[in-house]
Design an enzyme around this catalytic site. Sequence first.
Site, PDB file in Angstrom:
ATOM      1  N   GLY A 342       9.708  -2.363  -6.314  1.00  0.00           N
ATOM      2  CA  GLY A 342      10.498  -1.558  -5.381  1.00  0.00           C
ATOM      3  C   GLY A 342      11.000  -0.303  -6.059  1.00  0.00           C
ATOM      4  O   GLY A 342      11.442  -0.354  -7.214  1.00  0.00           O
ATOM      5  N   GLY A 346      16.039   0.339  -1.725  1.00  0.00           N
ATOM      6  CA  GLY A 346      17.350  -0.317  -1.701  1.00  0.00           C
ATOM      7  C   GLY A 346      18.309   0.347  -0.720  1.00  0.00           C
ATOM      8  O   GLY A 346      18.217   1.560  -0.480  1.00  0.00           O
ATOM      9  N   CYS A 349      20.322   3.245  -2.092  1.00  0.00           N
ATOM     10  CA  CYS A 349      19.464   4.036  -2.973  1.00  0.00           C
ATOM     11  C   CYS A 349      19.115   5.404  -2.375  1.00  0.00           C
ATOM     12  O   CYS A 349      18.762   5.499  -1.210  1.00  0.00           O
ATOM     13  CB  CYS A 349      18.200   3.205  -3.176  1.00  0.00           C
ATOM     14  SG  CYS A 349      16.952   4.065  -4.062  1.00  0.00           S
ATOM     15  N   ASP A 382      11.950  -6.362  -4.271  1.00  0.00           N
ATOM     16  CA  ASP A 382      13.343  -6.016  -4.583  1.00  0.00           C
ATOM     17  C   ASP A 382      13.846  -4.888  -3.685  1.00  0.00           C
ATOM     18  O   ASP A 382      13.352  -3.761  -3.769  1.00  0.00           O
ATOM     19  CB  ASP A 382      13.399  -5.590  -6.062  1.00  0.00           C
ATOM     20  CG  ASP A 382      14.762  -5.050  -6.462  1.00  0.00           C
ATOM     21  OD1 ASP A 382      15.751  -5.369  -5.783  1.00  0.00           O
ATOM     22  OD2 ASP A 382      14.818  -4.302  -7.458  1.00  0.00           O
ATOM     23  N   GLY A 431      25.403   1.401  -5.410  1.00  0.00           N
ATOM     24  CA  GLY A 431      24.181   1.457  -6.204  1.00  0.00           C
ATOM     25  C   GLY A 431      24.554   1.592  -7.662  1.00  0.00           C
ATOM     26  O   GLY A 431      25.579   2.195  -8.004  1.00  0.00           O
ATOM     27  N   MET A 432      23.709   1.043  -8.541  1.00  0.00           N
ATOM     28  CA  MET A 432      24.009   1.143  -9.972  1.00  0.00           C
ATOM     29  C   MET A 432      23.737   2.551 -10.492  1.00  0.00           C
ATOM     30  O   MET A 432      24.116   2.891 -11.605  1.00  0.00           O
ATOM     31  CB  MET A 432      23.204   0.099 -10.764  1.00  0.00           C
ATOM     32  CG  MET A 432      23.580  -1.342 -10.432  1.00  0.00           C
ATOM     33  SD  MET A 432      25.345  -1.655 -10.427  1.00  0.00           S
ATOM     34  CE  MET A 432      25.746  -1.346 -12.112  1.00  0.00           C
ATOM     35  N   ARG A 455      19.898   2.389 -16.634  1.00  0.00           N
ATOM     36  CA  ARG A 455      18.863   2.291 -15.613  1.00  0.00           C
ATOM     37  C   ARG A 455      18.514   3.647 -14.998  1.00  0.00           C
ATOM     38  O   ARG A 455      17.380   3.910 -14.669  1.00  0.00           O
ATOM     39  CB  ARG A 455      19.325   1.319 -14.525  1.00  0.00           C
ATOM     40  CG  ARG A 455      18.259   1.065 -13.458  1.00  0.00           C
ATOM     41  CD  ARG A 455      18.698   0.003 -12.479  1.00  0.00           C
ATOM     42  NE  ARG A 455      17.921   0.087 -11.272  1.00  0.00           N
ATOM     43  CZ  ARG A 455      16.943  -0.726 -10.920  1.00  0.00           C
ATOM     44  NH1 ARG A 455      16.616  -1.721 -11.711  1.00  0.00           N
ATOM     45  NH2 ARG A 455      16.295  -0.580  -9.801  1.00  0.00           N
TER      46      ARG A 455
HETATM   47  P1  IMP Z   1      19.371  -3.789  -1.254  1.00  0.00           P
HETATM   48  O1  IMP Z   1      19.187  -5.268  -1.221  1.00  0.00           O
HETATM   49  O2  IMP Z   1      18.591  -3.119  -0.178  1.00  0.00           O
HETATM   50  O3  IMP Z   1      20.810  -3.402  -1.210  1.00  0.00           O
HETATM   51  O4  IMP Z   1      18.737  -3.274  -2.625  1.00  0.00           O
HETATM   52  C1  IMP Z   1      19.095  -3.800  -3.886  1.00  0.00           C
HETATM   53  C2  IMP Z   1      18.234  -3.151  -4.945  1.00  0.00           C
HETATM   54  O5  IMP Z   1      18.446  -1.731  -4.968  1.00  0.00           O
HETATM   55  C3  IMP Z   1      18.535  -3.550  -6.373  1.00  0.00           C
HETATM   56  O6  IMP Z   1      18.023  -4.808  -6.721  1.00  0.00           O
HETATM   57  C4  IMP Z   1      17.930  -2.402  -7.184  1.00  0.00           C
HETATM   58  O7  IMP Z   1      16.559  -2.549  -7.383  1.00  0.00           O
HETATM   59  C5  IMP Z   1      18.126  -1.223  -6.258  1.00  0.00           C
HETATM   60  N1  IMP Z   1      19.246  -0.375  -6.690  1.00  0.00           N
HETATM   61  C6  IMP Z   1      20.454  -0.726  -7.148  1.00  0.00           C
HETATM   62  N2  IMP Z   1      21.222   0.342  -7.386  1.00  0.00           N
HETATM   63  C7  IMP Z   1      20.482   1.419  -7.074  1.00  0.00           C
HETATM   64  C8  IMP Z   1      20.727   2.836  -7.124  1.00  0.00           C
HETATM   65  O8  IMP Z   1      21.805   3.316  -7.446  1.00  0.00           O
HETATM   66  N3  IMP Z   1      19.680   3.623  -6.770  1.00  0.00           N
HETATM   67  C9  IMP Z   1      18.467   3.121  -6.407  1.00  0.00           C
HETATM   68  N4  IMP Z   1      18.215   1.808  -6.302  1.00  0.00           N
HETATM   69  C10 IMP Z   1      19.218   0.963  -6.634  1.00  0.00           C
END
Ligand code: IMP
Length: 540
Positions: A342, A346, A349, A382, A431-432, A455
Site C-alpha cells: 500500500g 491510508g 494519508c 495495508d 498519520g505517522m 518512515r
Molecule cells: P487506514 O487503515 O486507511 O487508516 O490506513 C492505515 C495505514 O496508513 C497504515 O498502516 C500506514 O501504512 C499508512 N499510514 C500511516 N500514517 C501515514 C501517513 O502519515 N501518510 C501516509 N500513510 C500513512
Amino acid sequence: MISRVQKINTSSESKDLDCSSAMAVLESEYQSPDGLSVNELMDSKVQGGLTYNDFLVLPGYIDFLVSEVTLESKITKKVTLKTPFMSSPMDTVTEVEMAINMALQGGIGVIHHNCTAEEQAEMVRKVKKFENGFITDPVVFSPTQKVGDVLAHKSQFGFCGIPITDTGKLFGKLLGIVTSRDVQFHKDKTTPLSDIMTTDLVTAPQGITLEEANEILRSSKKGKLPIINAAGNLVSLLSRSDLMKNLHFPFASKTPKSKQLICAAAVGTRPDDRMRLEKLVEAGLDIVVLDSSQGNSVFQVDMIKWIKKTFGNGLEVIAGNVVTREQAANLIVAGADALRVGMGSGSACITQDVMACGRPQATAVYSVAHFASRFGVPCIADGGLSSSGQIIKALAMGASAVMMGGALAACSESPGKIYVRDGQRFKAYRGMGSIDAMQKAGTSSESADNAATGRYFSESDKVKVAQGVSGFVTEKGSLREYIPYLTTALQHSLQDMGVQSLDSLRAGVNSGKVRFELRSSGAIREGDVHGFTSYEKRLY
Ligand code: IMP
C-alpha cells in the site's frame, strides 16, 4: 476494453428450452462463465488502476453453513492466524491494550515505534507476559489511604474490590482487600482502609491456571481473587466479571510452545534501529515490521539481511511497503517473510497528493500478491479499509491479511482518551507522517530515530514535508464487539461467494471460478443506500 459479446443462439423462432438442460446450455453455448476473471478485471486497468470501490465479487453456489467458513490465513511464511486482521503500527492505534486484544481475537497488533526503544520494548514485554484473565496491573491501595479514596475511585471508574498492600503497589505484601460492601455504609470518609478492609482473604498461588482459579472463585463466592507469590506478595488479580468474559478466546494468536500471545512491532532501517530491535527481541518479539512508506531501498534490503543473519529464523520479517512487482522482488530476494502492500491509500494519508507516488490499492494488492505468492510470500493489504466488503475484496485480490489504522483507532482499545463533542464520542487519529506525529517524535529523546521521522523524512531534511493528516474518528466501542462483527461478516461474504475458506477464495480467484464485475459510477450509487430522507446505518 473487455469484450462481452457472446455467441448465443437467440433466434426468435427458437422455442423455450427444456429447463433441465440449463446447465448443459450454460456449458456448451456460453464461451466463459458470467462476469470477469481476475485477469480480465485487472486488464481493465487501461481505464486506470482499481480501488476496492471499482468492482464487486459475483455470488457463487452455497452448499455449506456460515459457521463452517474458516478465516485462517498466513501472515508470514511461518505464522498462521485464525483471523486475518492486523492493527497498524501507529501511535494512535497500537500500544499494549490494542496488541493484547487483537491477539486474543485471533489477529495481531503491530506496536508503533514513535517512542524510545525502552518504551517500545516494555510494551512488547507486557504483551508477551499477558495471561488471559489475570489482571497484571491492578489498582492497588495502601492501608493508610482513606475510605474517601475508594469512593472517589468507584465513582470515577465504576468498580471497587481493591487489594491493599503494605507499599500500596503491586508486588507489595498483600494485607487485605476493600470491596463495595466495606465502604458502602461507612459515613466517615477519613477512616483509614486498615480499619475497614477485609483481612479474611481467599487467595491463589502464582502459576495457577485460569480453570483452577475459576473453580476457587466459584466455590468461595468472592468477586476478586488476589494471586500471590511464595512470599505473600501480590502478583496479579482475577475478577469474577472479567473471568466470564475472558475464559474463551478459542482463536487467540499464541506461539505453539510458550502459549504466549504473538507480538509484532515496527522499526525503521537506520543503524540505531538495529539496537532497538535487539531490545525488542530480548523482550520476546515474534515478528518485526520494517516500517517504510517506500520499502524498495538498499537500507531495507541490508536490514533484512542483517536481521536474518543476527536472529536466524527465530524472527519473522514483514518488509515493505511496496505496490509493484519490481519493488517486491528485491525484498523477496533479500529474505522477507511477508510484504506489506500500500502506498497512499491510508485514510490519513496525503502521500499520493504530495509525492505523486503510489498506486490504487486493489491493483497494488493484486500485482504484488499475485507475484509474491509464486515464492510462498504472504502479502498484507495495508490501508484504505473501512468496511468488511473492502476487507474481503483485499483478500480476493490475493492478500493473506489486512492491516487497519483508522478503523481500529476508533475502538476503545486504541491509545488516547475519548473526546465528547455535541453528545458524540471521538478519538484522535493521525498519520505517522503528519506534522503532529513528527512533532511528537521531535520531542522524544530519540527524535531522529523513531517512526514519524524514520518512515516519512530523511535525516538530511531541513524542511518537513507532511505525508499525513491528523484529526478525529468517531468512537465505535470495543474491539471485542468489532472484530467478532468483522469475522462474522467475512464468513457470510465467503458463503455468498461459495467458498469455505480464504485458501479456497484465493484458489477460486486464480482458477477463474470466483468472478468479478466492474462498477460504473451509477452502479456505485445503486449499491449504496438511496431513496431515504434520513436513515441510521447500524452495522452490529
Ligand atoms: P487506514 O487503515 O486507511 O487508516 O490506513 C492505515 C495505514 O496508513 C497504515 O498502516 C500506514 O501504512 C499508512 N499510514 C500511516 N500514517 C501515514 C501517513 O502519515 N501518510 C501516509 N500513510 C500513512
